[in-house]
Design a protein around this motif. Sequence first.
Motif, PDB file in Angstrom:
ATOM      1  N   SER A 177       0.841  -1.187   0.000  1.00  0.00           N
ATOM      2  CA  SER A 177       0.000   0.000   0.000  1.00  0.00           C
ATOM      3  C   SER A 177       0.879   1.240   0.000  1.00  0.00           C
ATOM      4  O   SER A 177       2.078   1.172   0.298  1.00  0.00           O
ATOM      5  CB  SER A 177      -0.923   0.009   1.220  1.00  0.00           C
ATOM      6  OG  SER A 177      -0.182   0.139   2.418  1.00  0.00           O
ATOM      7  N   LEU A 178       0.266   2.362  -0.321  1.00  0.00           N
ATOM      8  CA  LEU A 178       1.017   3.611  -0.400  1.00  0.00           C
ATOM      9  C   LEU A 178       1.575   4.015   0.955  1.00  0.00           C
ATOM     10  O   LEU A 178       2.721   4.462   1.053  1.00  0.00           O
ATOM     11  CB  LEU A 178       0.110   4.721  -0.946  1.00  0.00           C
ATOM     12  CG  LEU A 178      -0.333   4.543  -2.403  1.00  0.00           C
ATOM     13  CD1 LEU A 178      -1.433   5.531  -2.737  1.00  0.00           C
ATOM     14  CD2 LEU A 178       0.850   4.708  -3.339  1.00  0.00           C
ATOM     15  N   ASP A 179       0.786   3.858   2.004  1.00  0.00           N
ATOM     16  CA  ASP A 179       1.225   4.273   3.339  1.00  0.00           C
ATOM     17  C   ASP A 179       1.871   3.136   4.121  1.00  0.00           C
ATOM     18  O   ASP A 179       2.833   3.344   4.854  1.00  0.00           O
ATOM     19  CB  ASP A 179       0.036   4.829   4.134  1.00  0.00           C
ATOM     20  CG  ASP A 179      -0.543   6.083   3.502  1.00  0.00           C
ATOM     21  OD1 ASP A 179       0.243   6.860   2.937  1.00  0.00           O
ATOM     22  OD2 ASP A 179      -1.770   6.266   3.562  1.00  0.00           O
ATOM     23  N   GLY A 180       1.336   1.918   3.966  1.00  0.00           N
ATOM     24  CA  GLY A 180       1.829   0.778   4.742  1.00  0.00           C
ATOM     25  C   GLY A 180       3.057   0.120   4.172  1.00  0.00           C
ATOM     26  O   GLY A 180       3.710  -0.668   4.855  1.00  0.00           O
ATOM     27  N   GLY A 181       3.398   0.403   2.918  1.00  0.00           N
ATOM     28  CA  GLY A 181       4.562  -0.201   2.294  1.00  0.00           C
ATOM     29  C   GLY A 181       4.333  -1.667   1.969  1.00  0.00           C
ATOM     30  O   GLY A 181       3.232  -2.084   1.618  1.00  0.00           O
ATOM     31  N   THR A 183       4.260  -5.524   3.229  1.00  0.00           N
ATOM     32  CA  THR A 183       4.042  -6.198   4.507  1.00  0.00           C
ATOM     33  C   THR A 183       3.705  -7.665   4.328  1.00  0.00           C
ATOM     34  O   THR A 183       3.242  -8.101   3.270  1.00  0.00           O
ATOM     35  CB  THR A 183       2.897  -5.523   5.298  1.00  0.00           C
ATOM     36  OG1 THR A 183       1.706  -5.498   4.502  1.00  0.00           O
ATOM     37  CG2 THR A 183       3.263  -4.106   5.703  1.00  0.00           C
ATOM     38  N   THR A 223      -2.745  -4.291   4.560  1.00  0.00           N
ATOM     39  CA  THR A 223      -1.584  -4.194   5.445  1.00  0.00           C
ATOM     40  C   THR A 223      -1.533  -5.413   6.348  1.00  0.00           C
ATOM     41  O   THR A 223      -2.563  -5.829   6.885  1.00  0.00           O
ATOM     42  CB  THR A 223      -1.655  -2.929   6.314  1.00  0.00           C
ATOM     43  OG1 THR A 223      -1.804  -1.781   5.472  1.00  0.00           O
ATOM     44  CG2 THR A 223      -0.375  -2.778   7.139  1.00  0.00           C
ATOM     45  N   ARG A 227       6.235  -5.243   8.523  1.00  0.00           N
ATOM     46  CA  ARG A 227       6.649  -4.401   7.385  1.00  0.00           C
ATOM     47  C   ARG A 227       8.104  -4.706   7.045  1.00  0.00           C
ATOM     48  O   ARG A 227       8.971  -4.734   7.933  1.00  0.00           O
ATOM     49  CB  ARG A 227       6.475  -2.932   7.735  1.00  0.00           C
ATOM     50  CG  ARG A 227       6.863  -1.961   6.634  1.00  0.00           C
ATOM     51  CD  ARG A 227       6.426  -0.563   6.995  1.00  0.00           C
ATOM     52  NE  ARG A 227       6.808   0.419   5.978  1.00  0.00           N
ATOM     53  CZ  ARG A 227       6.158   1.553   5.759  1.00  0.00           C
ATOM     54  NH1 ARG A 227       5.107   1.852   6.492  1.00  0.00           N
ATOM     55  NH2 ARG A 227       6.561   2.388   4.837  1.00  0.00           N
ATOM     56  N   ASP A 230       9.571  -0.418   1.709  1.00  0.00           N
ATOM     57  CA  ASP A 230       8.701   0.616   1.146  1.00  0.00           C
ATOM     58  C   ASP A 230       8.617   0.428  -0.362  1.00  0.00           C
ATOM     59  O   ASP A 230       9.496  -0.186  -0.983  1.00  0.00           O
ATOM     60  CB  ASP A 230       9.262   2.007   1.451  1.00  0.00           C
ATOM     61  CG  ASP A 230       9.333   2.288   2.944  1.00  0.00           C
ATOM     62  OD1 ASP A 230       8.348   1.965   3.643  1.00  0.00           O
ATOM     63  OD2 ASP A 230      10.367   2.808   3.400  1.00  0.00           O
ATOM     64  N   SER A 232       9.297   2.576  -2.376  1.00  0.00           N
ATOM     65  CA  SER A 232      10.476   3.248  -2.937  1.00  0.00           C
ATOM     66  C   SER A 232      11.661   2.301  -3.116  1.00  0.00           C
ATOM     67  O   SER A 232      12.606   2.613  -3.843  1.00  0.00           O
ATOM     68  CB  SER A 232      10.882   4.424  -2.041  1.00  0.00           C
ATOM     69  OG  SER A 232      11.219   3.968  -0.735  1.00  0.00           O
ATOM     70  N   ASP A 247      -4.419   4.494  -9.082  1.00  0.00           N
ATOM     71  CA  ASP A 247      -3.547   3.898  -8.071  1.00  0.00           C
ATOM     72  C   ASP A 247      -2.149   3.662  -8.635  1.00  0.00           C
ATOM     73  O   ASP A 247      -1.152   3.847  -7.933  1.00  0.00           O
ATOM     74  CB  ASP A 247      -4.145   2.588  -7.557  1.00  0.00           C
ATOM     75  CG  ASP A 247      -5.354   2.808  -6.652  1.00  0.00           C
ATOM     76  OD1 ASP A 247      -5.422   3.873  -6.014  1.00  0.00           O
ATOM     77  OD2 ASP A 247      -6.221   1.918  -6.593  1.00  0.00           O
ATOM     78  N   GLN A 254       5.814   7.592  -6.122  1.00  0.00           N
ATOM     79  CA  GLN A 254       6.770   7.208  -5.081  1.00  0.00           C
ATOM     80  C   GLN A 254       8.076   6.668  -5.674  1.00  0.00           C
ATOM     81  O   GLN A 254       8.961   6.230  -4.945  1.00  0.00           O
ATOM     82  CB  GLN A 254       6.142   6.168  -4.153  1.00  0.00           C
ATOM     83  CG  GLN A 254       4.970   6.714  -3.353  1.00  0.00           C
ATOM     84  CD  GLN A 254       4.652   5.881  -2.107  1.00  0.00           C
ATOM     85  OE1 GLN A 254       5.358   4.951  -1.778  1.00  0.00           O
ATOM     86  NE2 GLN A 254       3.592   6.258  -1.419  1.00  0.00           N
TER      87      GLN A 254
END
Length: 261
Positions: A177-181, A183, A223, A227, A230, A232, A247, A254
Amino acid sequence: MYAPERQQEILRLAHERGRVDVPSLAAEFQVTPETVRRDLKALDRSGLVRRVHGGAIPAGRLDFEPDLSERESSATEEKDRIAQAAVEELPSEGSVLLDAGSTTARLAAAIPVEADLTVVTHALPLAARLADHPGIDLHVVGGRVRHRTRAAVDAWALRTLAEINADVLFLATNAFSLDGGLTTPDLAEAAVKRALIAAAGGTSPGGWGKVVLLADSTKFGRTHFARFGDLSHVDLLITDTGLSPDDARAIERQGTHVRRV
């Protein structure tokens, strides 16, 4: 029993048992499997349960991890397309890291016979697929084998991966996910995945290798407990067209290129 009453009872059973499946619910409530699927879909839309292959689990349960055989039977067409697209990312020669996963297993099966590669994996099913491949110099990473993934984890695996610089890593994930990276439910599995990314230079500025994430679109926006990276850290995400263009663009902002197949 009216649908709202049945759905309330299904939700209670999901929390009590940790998981519910369509055939059992259909028999228990004396309704058709299609009726149960509609109930689960309604509960999923309300955010009360999360649909998984063959059934559902309570929403918010971050430690759920389906068995390997179950993962292999879900989103099969999408995973086949992703694996075929991943073949194009194989180097003409050099070293490849293969993470444990149902989609990476499909990639292992699709590697051309004429491929001349060094392949390193900690996943026993992938190693078995490649053991008789004439052009592959196969290295199997040792360690404690997790029954859920049939993959080696813990100190032996981490020490071995720390000694490797690979050209390409084909990475798997349980969720992204964008925020959760990136996982996964298990901490030991997450540690190995982190080591795999490092072995391909994915955590180093201008790293020497390439990290390719193979993940079907059902994993996006979810999520899990552990984790390990990322977005990135990923150079290329190969997924299916279930991931929306919006999406995909958000992920690319990123720094990760996205290919929808």
